[in-house]
Design an enzyme around this catalytic site. Structure first.
Site, short mmCIF file in Angstrom:
data_model
loop_
_atom_site.label_atom_id
_atom_site.label_comp_id
_atom_site.label_asym_id
_atom_site.label_seq_id
_atom_site.Cartn_x
_atom_site.Cartn_y
_atom_site.Cartn_z
N LEU A 72 2.86 8.13 5.18
CA LEU A 72 3.55 7.31 4.20
C LEU A 72 2.73 6.05 3.97
O LEU A 72 2.02 5.60 4.87
CB LEU A 72 4.95 6.90 4.69
CG LEU A 72 6.00 8.00 4.87
CD1 LEU A 72 7.27 7.40 5.48
CD2 LEU A 72 6.31 8.68 3.55
N ASP A 73 2.82 5.48 2.77
CA ASP A 73 2.19 4.19 2.52
C ASP A 73 2.67 3.17 3.55
O ASP A 73 3.80 3.26 4.04
CB ASP A 73 2.56 3.66 1.13
CG ASP A 73 2.04 4.53 0.00
OD1 ASP A 73 1.13 5.33 0.24
OD2 ASP A 73 2.58 4.39 -1.12
N LYS A 74 1.84 2.20 3.84
CA LYS A 74 2.20 1.16 4.82
C LYS A 74 3.57 0.55 4.52
O LYS A 74 4.38 0.35 5.44
CB LYS A 74 1.13 0.06 4.83
CG LYS A 74 1.50 -1.12 5.73
CD LYS A 74 0.41 -2.18 5.75
CE LYS A 74 0.30 -2.94 4.44
NZ LYS A 74 1.50 -3.83 4.21
#
Length: 227
Positions: A72-74
């Site tokens: 997942l994106d940060k």
């Protein structure tokens, strides 16, 4: 509605990952670990030593040999499954690769949607001058589709259920911005009041379904929406 011009890319990157709780484990068996990643924590470590802290790093400290299957994106929170051994990694990794998993996200976006549901179909490519941002590119972009469904209207903000049909980088974030409804708190794609409306990216991976490595039965995991 035309999406607004984006903010300039930041010149520096300050990484202050959350530490409380250190790990949120939703499920743990002989094959897999299912986790609820907080917003602000990298899925995997970066090359810079300052970016060493990540969900993967924390999991490996407790489960040596565990492997990251997807990311997942940060700034996106929510469900991530990791494999405890090679066979489980291959089994679930193939499902992600062949789009056999089911993923549901939840978001709060700027403005009130004028329809109950819809599909965004816009090709995406890396914006090389502003990497890691992505952009709509009708010539070089890869086909990208996202389904959205309204689940609530809250004083000028819409709460959405989002289903990525394809799996491009930043897909949901770019698609929502391009139709004039950026996700609240999105430092890459939101501007002005939409950016200021939340202290984090209001995007959460809330449901994940796949076939379990042992037995092949479908399993579904849910992570409560934190906003």
């Amino acid at each position: 509605m035309i999406a607004p011009a984006l903010n300039p890319m930041p010149k520096s990157f300050v990484y202050n990952p959350p530490t409380d709780p250190w790990l949120t484990i939703l499920h743990d068996d002989q094959d897999i670990i299912v986790l609820d990643k907080p917003s602000g924590l990298l899925s995997v470590p970066g090359k810079d030593p300052a970016l060493a802290d990540s969900l993967q790093t924390r999991v490996l400290a407790r489960f040596p040999g565990a492997g990251t299957i997807h990311r997942l994106d940060k700034d996106t929170s929510g469900l991530i499954v990791m494999a405890k051994h090679k066979a489980a990694h291959g089994h679930i990794g193939t499902q992600f690769e062949k789009r056999l998993t089911a993923k549901t996200y939840y978001a709060r976006v700027w403005g009130e949607m004028d329809r109950a549901e819809g599909v965004v179909d816009l090709p995406l490519a890396t914006d090389w001058e502003n990497k890691p941002r992505q952009r709509v590119d009708y010539h070089r972009g890869r086909p990208s589709q996202s389904r959205w469904q309204v689940i609530g209207i809250e004083n000028g903000v819409t709460r959405l259920k989002l289903t990525p049909i394809t799996g491009r980088t930043h897909q949901l974030r770019v698609h929502m911005c391009e139709i004039g409804h950026p996700i609240l708190g999105d430092e890459f794609y939101a501007t002005g009041d939409a950016l200021k409306a939340a202290d984090r990216l209001q995007l959460h991976a809330g449901e994940l379904t796949f076939r379990h490595p042992t037995g092949g039965e479908y399993v579904t995991f849910v992570a409560p929406v934190p906003f």
